[in-house]
Design a protein around this motif. Structure first.
Motif, PDB file in Angstrom:
ATOM      1  N   ASP A  56       5.050  -9.511  14.728  1.00 14.47           N
ATOM      2  CA  ASP A  56       6.011  -8.432  14.974  1.00 14.47           C
ATOM      3  C   ASP A  56       6.364  -7.700  13.677  1.00 14.47           C
ATOM      4  O   ASP A  56       6.448  -6.470  13.654  1.00 14.47           O
ATOM      5  N   ALA A  57       6.544  -8.452  12.611  1.00 11.58           N
ATOM      6  CA  ALA A  57       6.859  -7.842  11.317  1.00 11.58           C
ATOM      7  C   ALA A  57       5.686  -6.994  10.818  1.00 11.58           C
ATOM      8  O   ALA A  57       5.894  -5.911  10.253  1.00 11.58           O
ATOM      9  N   ALA A  58       4.468  -7.458  11.038  1.00 16.74           N
ATOM     10  CA  ALA A  58       3.282  -6.686  10.643  1.00 16.74           C
ATOM     11  C   ALA A  58       3.213  -5.382  11.432  1.00 16.74           C
ATOM     12  O   ALA A  58       2.871  -4.330  10.887  1.00 16.74           O
ATOM     13  N   HIS A  59       3.527  -5.455  12.710  1.00 15.65           N
ATOM     14  CA  HIS A  59       3.520  -4.252  13.545  1.00 15.65           C
ATOM     15  C   HIS A  59       4.560  -3.248  13.049  1.00 15.65           C
ATOM     16  O   HIS A  59       4.272  -2.053  12.917  1.00 15.65           O
ATOM     17  N   GLN A  60       5.765  -3.715  12.763  1.00 16.49           N
ATOM     18  CA  GLN A  60       6.818  -2.825  12.275  1.00 16.49           C
ATOM     19  C   GLN A  60       6.435  -2.208  10.924  1.00 16.49           C
ATOM     20  O   GLN A  60       6.722  -1.037  10.667  1.00 16.49           O
ATOM     21  N   LEU A  61       5.768  -2.995  10.086  1.00  9.93           N
ATOM     22  CA  LEU A  61       5.338  -2.500   8.780  1.00  9.93           C
ATOM     23  C   LEU A  61       4.318  -1.378   8.941  1.00  9.93           C
ATOM     24  O   LEU A  61       4.429  -0.332   8.295  1.00  9.93           O
ATOM     25  N   ILE A  62       3.339  -1.542   9.805  1.00 12.48           N
ATOM     26  CA  ILE A  62       2.305  -0.519   9.931  1.00 12.48           C
ATOM     27  C   ILE A  62       2.859   0.739  10.589  1.00 12.48           C
ATOM     28  O   ILE A  62       2.447   1.858  10.260  1.00 12.48           O
ATOM     29  N   VAL A  63       3.811   0.595  11.490  1.00  8.76           N
ATOM     30  CA  VAL A  63       4.459   1.773  12.077  1.00  8.76           C
ATOM     31  C   VAL A  63       5.209   2.544  10.986  1.00  8.76           C
ATOM     32  O   VAL A  63       5.113   3.771  10.895  1.00  8.76           O
ATOM     33  N   ALA A  64       5.934   1.823  10.147  1.00  7.03           N
ATOM     34  CA  ALA A  64       6.679   2.464   9.055  1.00  7.03           C
ATOM     35  C   ALA A  64       5.714   3.116   8.060  1.00  7.03           C
ATOM     36  O   ALA A  64       5.982   4.213   7.561  1.00  7.03           O
ATOM     37  N   ALA A  65       4.590   2.458   7.782  1.00 10.82           N
ATOM     38  CA  ALA A  65       3.601   3.030   6.866  1.00 10.82           C
ATOM     39  C   ALA A  65       3.000   4.315   7.445  1.00 10.82           C
ATOM     40  O   ALA A  65       2.755   5.279   6.705  1.00 10.82           O
ATOM     41  N   ALA A  66       2.791   4.349   8.737  1.00 15.56           N
ATOM     42  CA  ALA A  66       2.272   5.561   9.385  1.00 15.56           C
ATOM     43  C   ALA A  66       3.285   6.696   9.269  1.00 15.56           C
ATOM     44  O   ALA A  66       2.903   7.856   9.010  1.00 15.56           O
ATOM     45  N   GLU A  67       4.552   6.387   9.437  1.00 20.93           N
ATOM     46  CA  GLU A  67       5.596   7.405   9.295  1.00 20.93           C
ATOM     47  C   GLU A  67       5.654   7.926   7.863  1.00 20.93           C
ATOM     48  O   GLU A  67       5.808   9.130   7.630  1.00 20.93           O
ATOM     49  N   PHE A  68       5.520   7.028   6.895  1.00 22.75           N
ATOM     50  CA  PHE A  68       5.508   7.436   5.489  1.00 22.75           C
ATOM     51  C   PHE A  68       4.310   8.329   5.200  1.00 22.75           C
ATOM     52  O   PHE A  68       4.427   9.352   4.521  1.00 22.75           O
ATOM     53  N   ARG A  69       3.165   7.947   5.709  1.00 23.42           N
ATOM     54  CA  ARG A  69       1.950   8.753   5.506  1.00 23.42           C
ATOM     55  C   ARG A  69       2.141  10.161   6.074  1.00 23.42           C
ATOM     56  O   ARG A  69       1.829  11.154   5.427  1.00 23.42           O
ATOM     57  N   GLN A  70       2.686  10.243   7.275  1.00 22.42           N
ATOM     58  CA  GLN A  70       2.933  11.546   7.902  1.00 22.42           C
ATOM     59  C   GLN A  70       3.941  12.357   7.101  1.00 22.42           C
ATOM     60  O   GLN A  70       3.754  13.555   6.869  1.00 22.42           O
ATOM     61  N   ALA A  71       5.018  11.713   6.664  1.00 18.13           N
ATOM     62  CA  ALA A  71       6.033  12.419   5.875  1.00 18.13           C
ATOM     63  C   ALA A  71       5.459  12.907   4.547  1.00 18.13           C
ATOM     64  O   ALA A  71       5.802  14.003   4.085  1.00 18.13           O
ATOM     65  N   SER A  72       4.577  12.123   3.960  1.00 16.94           N
ATOM     66  CA  SER A  72       3.935  12.530   2.707  1.00 16.94           C
ATOM     67  C   SER A  72       3.076  13.763   2.921  1.00 16.94           C
ATOM     68  O   SER A  72       3.091  14.703   2.114  1.00 16.94           O
ATOM     69  N   GLU A  73       2.331  13.766   4.011  1.00 16.42           N
ATOM     70  CA  GLU A  73       1.475  14.913   4.305  1.00 16.42           C
ATOM     71  C   GLU A  73       2.307  16.161   4.607  1.00 16.42           C
ATOM     72  O   GLU A  73       1.959  17.266   4.166  1.00 16.42           O
ATOM     73  N   GLU A  74       3.428  15.984   5.312  1.00 12.14           N
ATOM     74  CA  GLU A  74       4.311  17.121   5.603  1.00 12.14           C
ATOM     75  C   GLU A  74       4.931  17.678   4.324  1.00 12.14           C
ATOM     76  O   GLU A  74       5.003  18.892   4.130  1.00 12.14           O
ATOM     77  N   ARG A  75       5.375  16.782   3.458  1.00  9.02           N
ATOM     78  CA  ARG A  75       5.981  17.218   2.197  1.00  9.02           C
ATOM     79  C   ARG A  75       4.936  17.913   1.331  1.00  9.02           C
ATOM     80  O   ARG A  75       5.219  18.941   0.713  1.00  9.02           O
ATOM     81  N   ALA A  76       3.722  17.385   1.297  1.00  8.33           N
ATOM     82  CA  ALA A  76       2.645  18.013   0.526  1.00  8.33           C
ATOM     83  C   ALA A  76       2.328  19.396   1.077  1.00  8.33           C
ATOM     84  O   ALA A  76       2.146  20.349   0.314  1.00  8.33           O
ATOM     85  N   HIS A  77       2.271  19.509   2.383  1.00  7.32           N
ATOM     86  CA  HIS A  77       1.989  20.808   3.008  1.00  7.32           C
ATOM     87  C   HIS A  77       3.075  21.825   2.653  1.00  7.32           C
ATOM     88  O   HIS A  77       2.780  22.967   2.295  1.00  7.32           O
ATOM     89  N   ALA A  78       4.321  21.413   2.750  1.00 12.28           N
ATOM     90  CA  ALA A  78       5.432  22.309   2.423  1.00 12.28           C
ATOM     91  C   ALA A  78       5.371  22.728   0.961  1.00 12.28           C
ATOM     92  O   ALA A  78       5.607  23.903   0.629  1.00 12.28           O
TER      93      ALA A  78
END
Length: 116
Positions: A56-78
Motif C-alpha cells: 500500500d505504501a509503494a502504491h501511494q508513493l508511485i501515485v505521488a511520484a506521478a503527480e510530481f512528474r505531472q506538476a514538473s511538466e506543467e511548471r516547465a511548460h508554463a
C-alpha cells in the motif's frame, strides 16, 4: 530531482528561458521520466510480492511520484511559454506529498525489515 528541477524552472516566471536553459531543463525532465519509470517498476514488484502494508505504501508513493512528474511538466511548460502566473501549478503540494509518501514508505519498509 526536486532541487535541480527547482533551480531549472524559476518561479514565478520572470523571463523566457535561454536556449541553454531549455536544453538543460529538457534533460532534467527526461531524467525525471526515466527515474519515474524505474521507480514504477520497482514499486510494482513491491506491490506484487511485498506484505500488504508495504504494498500500500509503494502504491501511494508511485501515485505521488506521478503527480510530481505531472506538476514538473506543467511548471516547465508554463516557464517555457513565459506564463507569468503568481503560483506554481501543483508544484509545492506535489513535492510535499511525494516527500511524505517516500518517508512513509521508508519507515514502513524499515519496520518490516526489523521484524524479520
Amino acid at each position: 530531482m526536486i532541487v535541480p528541477l527547482n533551480r531549472a524552472i524559476p518561479w514565478p516566471v520572470s523571463r523566457v528561458l535561454t536556449i541553454e536553459e531549455t536544453v538543460h531543463l529538457d534533460g532534467l525532465l527526461a531524467a525525471l521520466g526515466e527515474r519515474y519509470d524505474e521507480a514504477f517498476q520497482k514499486c510494482q514488484v513491491v506491490r506484487l510480492e511485498g506484505p500488504g502494508t508495504v504494498a500500500d505504501a509503494a502504491h501511494q508513493l508511485i501515485v505521488a511520484a506521478a503527480e510530481f512528474r505531472q506538476a514538473s511538466e506543467e511548471r516547465a511548460h508554463a516557464t517555457r511559454s513565459g506564463e507569468r502566473t503568481s503560483t506554481a501549478p501543483a508544484w509545492n503540494s506535489s513535492t510535499e506529498k511525494m516527500n511524505d509518501e517516500l518517508d512513509a514508505f521508508i519507515e514502513m519498509a524499515r519496520a518490516m525489515i526489523a521484524v524479520d
